[in-house]
Design a protein around this motif. Structure first.
Motif, PDB file in Angstrom:
ATOM      1  N   THR A  29       0.801  -1.228   0.000  1.00 55.15           N
ATOM      2  CA  THR A  29       0.000   0.000   0.000  1.00 55.15           C
ATOM      3  C   THR A  29       0.833   1.276   0.000  1.00 55.15           C
ATOM      4  O   THR A  29       0.297   2.344  -0.314  1.00 55.15           O
ATOM      5  CB  THR A  29      -0.955   0.034   1.214  1.00 55.15           C
ATOM      6  N   LEU A  30       2.097   1.177   0.356  1.00 56.98           N
ATOM      7  CA  LEU A  30       2.938   2.384   0.406  1.00 56.98           C
ATOM      8  C   LEU A  30       4.255   2.243  -0.347  1.00 56.98           C
ATOM      9  O   LEU A  30       4.608   3.113  -1.139  1.00 56.98           O
ATOM     10  CB  LEU A  30       3.215   2.774   1.857  1.00 56.98           C
ATOM     11  N   LEU A  31       4.994   1.174  -0.110  1.00 55.15           N
ATOM     12  CA  LEU A  31       6.329   1.043  -0.702  1.00 55.15           C
ATOM     13  C   LEU A  31       6.312   0.951  -2.220  1.00 55.15           C
ATOM     14  O   LEU A  31       7.195   1.489  -2.880  1.00 55.15           O
ATOM     15  CB  LEU A  31       7.049  -0.184  -0.139  1.00 55.15           C
ATOM     16  N   ASP A  32       5.323   0.246  -2.770  1.00 54.44           N
ATOM     17  CA  ASP A  32       5.324   0.062  -4.220  1.00 54.44           C
ATOM     18  C   ASP A  32       4.616   1.189  -4.967  1.00 54.44           C
ATOM     19  O   ASP A  32       4.416   1.117  -6.168  1.00 54.44           O
ATOM     20  CB  ASP A  32       4.720  -1.294  -4.599  1.00 54.44           C
ATOM     21  N   VAL A  79       1.287  14.989  -5.245  1.00 50.96           N
ATOM     22  CA  VAL A  79       0.076  15.675  -4.810  1.00 50.96           C
ATOM     23  C   VAL A  79      -0.698  14.758  -3.862  1.00 50.96           C
ATOM     24  O   VAL A  79      -0.679  13.536  -4.001  1.00 50.96           O
ATOM     25  CB  VAL A  79      -0.800  16.083  -6.030  1.00 50.96           C
ATOM     26  N   SER A  80      -1.352  15.367  -2.900  1.00 47.51           N
ATOM     27  CA  SER A  80      -2.205  14.606  -1.980  1.00 47.51           C
ATOM     28  C   SER A  80      -3.569  14.409  -2.630  1.00 47.51           C
ATOM     29  O   SER A  80      -4.205  15.365  -3.064  1.00 47.51           O
ATOM     30  CB  SER A  80      -2.388  15.358  -0.657  1.00 47.51           C
ATOM     31  N   VAL A 102      -0.414  11.715   2.936  1.00 49.71           N
ATOM     32  CA  VAL A 102       0.721  12.512   3.409  1.00 49.71           C
ATOM     33  C   VAL A 102       1.951  12.317   2.513  1.00 49.71           C
ATOM     34  O   VAL A 102       2.644  13.277   2.176  1.00 49.71           O
ATOM     35  CB  VAL A 102       1.057  12.165   4.877  1.00 49.71           C
ATOM     36  N   PHE A 103       2.207  11.072   2.124  1.00 50.96           N
ATOM     37  CA  PHE A 103       3.405  10.768   1.333  1.00 50.96           C
ATOM     38  C   PHE A 103       3.142  10.747  -0.174  1.00 50.96           C
ATOM     39  O   PHE A 103       3.998  10.312  -0.942  1.00 50.96           O
ATOM     40  CB  PHE A 103       4.011   9.438   1.787  1.00 50.96           C
ATOM     41  N   HIS A 104       1.962  11.245  -0.571  1.00 50.71           N
ATOM     42  CA  HIS A 104       1.597  11.306  -1.997  1.00 50.71           C
ATOM     43  C   HIS A 104       1.755   9.948  -2.670  1.00 50.71           C
ATOM     44  O   HIS A 104       2.307   9.839  -3.762  1.00 50.71           O
ATOM     45  CB  HIS A 104       2.434  12.350  -2.743  1.00 50.71           C
ATOM     46  N   ALA A 105       1.294   8.918  -1.999  1.00 52.52           N
ATOM     47  CA  ALA A 105       1.508   7.541  -2.478  1.00 52.52           C
ATOM     48  C   ALA A 105       0.205   6.853  -2.840  1.00 52.52           C
ATOM     49  O   ALA A 105       0.011   5.679  -2.560  1.00 52.52           O
ATOM     50  CB  ALA A 105       2.247   6.746  -1.411  1.00 52.52           C
ATOM     51  N   GLY A 106      -0.701   7.572  -3.433  1.00 54.67           N
ATOM     52  CA  GLY A 106      -1.964   6.959  -3.830  1.00 54.67           C
ATOM     53  C   GLY A 106      -3.144   7.791  -3.381  1.00 54.67           C
ATOM     54  O   GLY A 106      -2.996   8.868  -2.810  1.00 54.67           O
TER      55      GLY A 106
END
Length: 135
Positions: free
Chosen positions: A16-19, A25-26, A95-99
């Motif tokens: 959900t985060l690393l890949d 952008v949020s 927060v980390f713009h990861a999806g």
């Protein structure tokens, strides 16, 4: 059991985060059940997302449920842990713009958590029935 919990938490984190690539952008969607609407319209992509989000949390729900003593296992504990874990993931994605941070994922992940809880409880029931019939 703690090792399994750590494994599943890392697997969820990785998927959900690393890949995920930094979108720069949020993204936030509070549109209630929008993925379900698209799935029922026939979108295989969103049908896959629904099944995937549920299945992602089934093993986690099983492991978390098994960590509690049998007499203290409650569905609402699984519900709260599912909401909290999935909510943290969604906020981290924003927060980390990861999806896309979305309410639907929290709902689907929590359903998966509850399915994991039910699987453990059904297995316990089957074991109890087999033991009582054998003894």
């Amino acid at each position: 059991k703690i090792g399994l919990l750590a494994f599943f938490l890392y697997a969820i984190y990785a998927m959900t985060l690393l890949d995920r690539m930094d979108t720069g952008v949020s993204l936030l969607s509070l549109d209630f059940l929008w993925t379900w609407k698209r799935a029922f319209e026939g979108s295989v992509k969103y049908q896959y997302f629904i099944v995937g989000n549920i299945m992602l949390f089934v093993p986690y729900g099983m492991v978390v449920t098994s960590l509690f003593p049998k007499e203290k296992r409650r569905w609402w504990i699984a519900l709260l842990i599912g909401i909290a874990t999935s909510g943290c993931i969604e906020v981290a994605q924003m927060v980390f713009h990861a999806g896309l941070c979305e309410l639907d994922d929290v709902i689907l992940n929590t359903i998966g958590m509850l399915v994991g809880y039910v699987v453990v409880r059904l297995c316990e029931l089957i074991v109890d029935v087999v033991k009582s019939s054998a003894g």
